[in-house]
Write a protein that holds these residues in place. Structure first.
Motif, PDB file in Angstrom:
ATOM      1  N   LEU A 177       0.849  -1.182   0.000  1.00  0.00           N
ATOM      2  CA  LEU A 177       0.000   0.000   0.000  1.00  0.00           C
ATOM      3  C   LEU A 177       0.887   1.235   0.000  1.00  0.00           C
ATOM      4  O   LEU A 177       1.672   1.447   0.915  1.00  0.00           O
ATOM      5  N   PHE A 178       0.774   2.028  -1.044  1.00  0.00           N
ATOM      6  CA  PHE A 178       1.546   3.251  -1.176  1.00  0.00           C
ATOM      7  C   PHE A 178       0.617   4.425  -0.924  1.00  0.00           C
ATOM      8  O   PHE A 178      -0.432   4.540  -1.552  1.00  0.00           O
ATOM      9  N   VAL A 179       1.018   5.289   0.005  1.00  0.00           N
ATOM     10  CA  VAL A 179       0.171   6.387   0.448  1.00  0.00           C
ATOM     11  C   VAL A 179       0.735   7.695  -0.099  1.00  0.00           C
ATOM     12  O   VAL A 179       1.935   7.929  -0.081  1.00  0.00           O
ATOM     13  N   PHE A 180      -0.161   8.533  -0.574  1.00  0.00           N
ATOM     14  CA  PHE A 180       0.178   9.831  -1.158  1.00  0.00           C
ATOM     15  C   PHE A 180      -0.511  10.890  -0.314  1.00  0.00           C
ATOM     16  O   PHE A 180      -1.733  10.870  -0.173  1.00  0.00           O
ATOM     17  N   VAL A 181       0.275  11.794   0.265  1.00  0.00           N
ATOM     18  CA  VAL A 181      -0.297  12.878   1.062  1.00  0.00           C
ATOM     19  C   VAL A 181       0.290  14.184   0.551  1.00  0.00           C
ATOM     20  O   VAL A 181       1.508  14.327   0.456  1.00  0.00           O
ATOM     21  N   GLU A 182      -0.601  15.102   0.202  1.00  0.00           N
ATOM     22  CA  GLU A 182      -0.161  16.413  -0.255  1.00  0.00           C
ATOM     23  C   GLU A 182      -1.151  17.446   0.255  1.00  0.00           C
ATOM     24  O   GLU A 182      -2.350  17.340  -0.003  1.00  0.00           O
ATOM     25  N   LEU A 238      -1.447  11.251  -7.993  1.00  0.00           N
ATOM     26  CA  LEU A 238      -1.027   9.939  -7.490  1.00  0.00           C
ATOM     27  C   LEU A 238      -0.484   9.094  -8.630  1.00  0.00           C
ATOM     28  O   LEU A 238       0.558   8.447  -8.495  1.00  0.00           O
ATOM     29  N   MET A 239      -1.172   9.084  -9.772  1.00  0.00           N
ATOM     30  CA  MET A 239      -0.700   8.297 -10.920  1.00  0.00           C
ATOM     31  C   MET A 239       0.668   8.781 -11.405  1.00  0.00           C
ATOM     32  O   MET A 239       1.532   7.967 -11.749  1.00  0.00           O
ATOM     33  N   VAL A 240       0.894  10.074 -11.430  1.00  0.00           N
ATOM     34  CA  VAL A 240       2.204  10.615 -11.815  1.00  0.00           C
ATOM     35  C   VAL A 240       3.259  10.114 -10.841  1.00  0.00           C
ATOM     36  O   VAL A 240       4.348   9.679 -11.250  1.00  0.00           O
ATOM     37  N   ARG A 257       9.440   3.944 -12.686  1.00  0.00           N
ATOM     38  CA  ARG A 257      10.663   4.187 -13.469  1.00  0.00           C
ATOM     39  C   ARG A 257      11.904   4.052 -12.591  1.00  0.00           C
ATOM     40  O   ARG A 257      12.885   3.423 -12.972  1.00  0.00           O
ATOM     41  N   ARG A 258      11.859   4.661 -11.403  1.00  0.00           N
ATOM     42  CA  ARG A 258      13.015   4.596 -10.495  1.00  0.00           C
ATOM     43  C   ARG A 258      13.324   3.160 -10.081  1.00  0.00           C
ATOM     44  O   ARG A 258      14.481   2.803  -9.848  1.00  0.00           O
TER      45      ARG A 258
END
Length: 85
Positions: free
Chosen positions: A16-21, A70-72, A79-80
């Protein structure tokens, strides 16, 4: 769907990858496993592939470009990590 148990399993499996902005929450479950339904298809992509299983955006924040951001982030991560697709 997804329920708490599914998300807890994603966390245990470190998927689970979480994105917070700016206090906005979104998340996605990522791994290399393809569901059976998709294995029947002929894909035009190279291996290894990173597969998105769930993408979640806080309902109060939908329609604000959070899913796109999030998709970006997922594409940059892939890629990394050396994923071809």
């Amino acid at each position: 769907y997804p329920n708490r148990g599914i998300l807890e399993e994603d966390i245990r499996n470190k998927q689970l990858f979480v994105f917070v902005e700016d206090g906005i929450l979104a998340a996605a479950a990522l791994n290399e496993e393809q569901d059976l339904e998709y294995q029947k298809l002929t894909w035009q992509c190279a291996d290894p592939s990173l597969v998105i299983h769930r993408l979640l955006v806080d309902p109060d924040c939908q329609g604000q470009g959070v899913g796109r951001a999030l998709m970006v982030s997922i594409e940059e991560y892939a890629r990394r990590q050396g994923y071809a697709s």
